[in-house]
Design an enzyme around this catalytic site. Structure first.
Site, PDB file in Angstrom:
ATOM      1  N   SER A 116       2.236 -20.955 -19.354  1.00 24.03           N
ATOM      2  CA  SER A 116       3.303 -20.326 -20.141  1.00 24.03           C
ATOM      3  C   SER A 116       4.500 -21.249 -20.270  1.00 24.03           C
ATOM      4  O   SER A 116       4.797 -22.048 -19.367  1.00 24.03           O
ATOM      5  CB  SER A 116       3.738 -19.026 -19.453  1.00 24.03           C
ATOM      6  OG  SER A 116       4.926 -18.521 -20.013  1.00 24.03           O
ATOM      7  N   TYR A 140       7.386 -14.547 -12.524  1.00 30.73           N
ATOM      8  CA  TYR A 140       6.187 -14.769 -13.351  1.00 30.73           C
ATOM      9  C   TYR A 140       6.041 -16.251 -13.703  1.00 30.73           C
ATOM     10  O   TYR A 140       4.978 -16.842 -13.533  1.00 30.73           O
ATOM     11  CB  TYR A 140       6.268 -13.922 -14.614  1.00 30.73           C
ATOM     12  CG  TYR A 140       5.367 -14.399 -15.726  1.00 30.73           C
ATOM     13  CD1 TYR A 140       3.984 -14.260 -15.648  1.00 30.73           C
ATOM     14  CD2 TYR A 140       5.898 -15.007 -16.869  1.00 30.73           C
ATOM     15  CE1 TYR A 140       3.161 -14.710 -16.661  1.00 30.73           C
ATOM     16  CE2 TYR A 140       5.083 -15.460 -17.886  1.00 30.73           C
ATOM     17  CZ  TYR A 140       3.711 -15.312 -17.771  1.00 30.73           C
ATOM     18  OH  TYR A 140       2.901 -15.772 -18.778  1.00 30.73           O
ATOM     19  N   LYS A 144       3.034 -19.227 -12.594  1.00 27.11           N
ATOM     20  CA  LYS A 144       2.317 -20.129 -13.495  1.00 27.11           C
ATOM     21  C   LYS A 144       2.511 -21.585 -13.066  1.00 27.11           C
ATOM     22  O   LYS A 144       1.558 -22.380 -13.064  1.00 27.11           O
ATOM     23  CB  LYS A 144       2.791 -19.929 -14.937  1.00 27.11           C
ATOM     24  CG  LYS A 144       2.435 -18.579 -15.537  1.00 27.11           C
ATOM     25  CD  LYS A 144       0.942 -18.411 -15.708  1.00 27.11           C
ATOM     26  CE  LYS A 144       0.578 -17.168 -16.502  1.00 27.11           C
ATOM     27  NZ  LYS A 144      -0.869 -17.002 -16.727  1.00 27.11           N
TER      28      LYS A 144
END
Length: 322
Positions: A116, A140, A144
């Site tokens: 991402s 989040y 990643k």
């Protein structure tokens, strides 16, 4: 090839499955169906319901030799990751590490990882390229980045080759209409607009109209999910042909503001869409734009469906029939 797709009943995963089916690959899907949609499962593919954290589920998936893995099984709501980090630790981190260990155990050497643009954090310059500082601003994005770093170590220590694909804003649906299930509990702008247009929700909110942009609303880089799917296959071909890992951005390199997307959506659906304008959200940068030069050069990849009209019309063709 025999290919495992984790999260293959989800929004992005199901489009990758379509691309792989067109190429004639044998596909195994592992999905716990929390976010997956049964309408996006195709009967010709093998389906195993379960979590990738479960070694027994992965044992079933790797029962016959798997040549490559496409990994999409992850939670992705940035805001939720800040209030429930354990959930993201268990699914995104622990799940991926369990998957990587299974790949080593069963002799699978290639993985295409759904990363991402959240790994970059607030932009220091635009467009963002792969050399941009990596300073995620939510948990989040950290998960990643942590997985990307572990993939580098697995390359050095175990020879596992990976493609780390950093998405910007994935949107759109299969232009041929083969995906029938919508995304569950979306957190991104365009599916929320479509839910408002189709009556699933009463309306939506624009967060802030006083940014330093042309119309005061945030500008984002949208990439059609079918263009993403093509890039995943090209990335797998690259790491297999060159026996070399890869990290690239995937974006359209052009931006649309929230207001532009709202106005264009109303034009596509042919009616006003109820919305209000509220205050800014914490942590939203004014602009996010990708540089996909590396993907163009190394993969010979070029988005063909990522103009605003194609993005929105491919979505409305699904939502208007709900």
């Amino acid at each position: 090839m025999r290919v495992l797709v984790t999260g293959g009943a989800g929004y992005i995963g199901s489009h990758i499955v379509l691309e792989l089916m067109e190429l004639g690959h044998e596909i195994i899907i592992v999905d716990d169906m929390e976010k997956g949609n049964e309408a996006n499962l195709f009967p010709e593919n093998e389906f195993i319901k379960g979590e990738i954290q479960d070694p027994e589920i992965l044992k079933k998936a790797f029962a016959k030799k798997v040549d490559a893995v496409f990994h999409f099984a992850a939670w992705k709501a940035a805001g939720e990751s800040m209030t429930d980090p354990l959930k993201y630790t268990m699914n995104n981190l622990n799940g991926t590490f369990t998957l990587l260990n299974a790949m080593i155990q069963y002799g699978c050497q290639y993985i295409v990882f759904s990363s991402s643009a959240a790994v970059y954090g607030a932009p220091k310059y635009l467009p963002i390229d792969e050399n941009h500082p990596l300073q995620p601003e939510n948990y989040y994005g950290y998960t990643k980045l942590c997985i990307e770093e572990n993939l580098e170590w697995f390359d050095k220590l175990k020879g596992l080759k990976s493609a780390r694909l950093r998405y910007f804003n994935a949107a759109g649906y299969d232009p041929k209409g083969r995906i029938k299930g919508i995304e569950k509990t979306p957190a991104n702008l365009l599916p929320i607009i479509m839910e408002a247009a189709s009556g699933i929700r009463n309306g939506f909110q624009i967060y802030g109209n006083d940014y330093e942009t042309e119309d005061g609303t945030c500008v984002r880089d949208y990439i059609h999910v079918s263009d993403l799917a093509k890039a995943h296959v090209l990335a797998l071909n690259y790491i297999m042909a060159n026996n070399q890992s890869l990290t690239v951005n995937l974006g359209s390199e052009s931006g649309y503001s929230v207001k532009e997307m709202t106005d264009l959506s109303e034009k596509v659906v042919g009616k006003p869409i109820s919305h209000v304008t509220g205050p800014r959200r914490l942590g939203d940068p004014a602009k996010l734009l990708a540089s996909s030069k590396k993907a163009r050069e190394l993969l010979n990849w070029k988005p063909i469906y990522s103009d605003a009209e194609t993005l929105l019309s491919s979505m409305w063709n699904l939502y208007k029939n709900l």
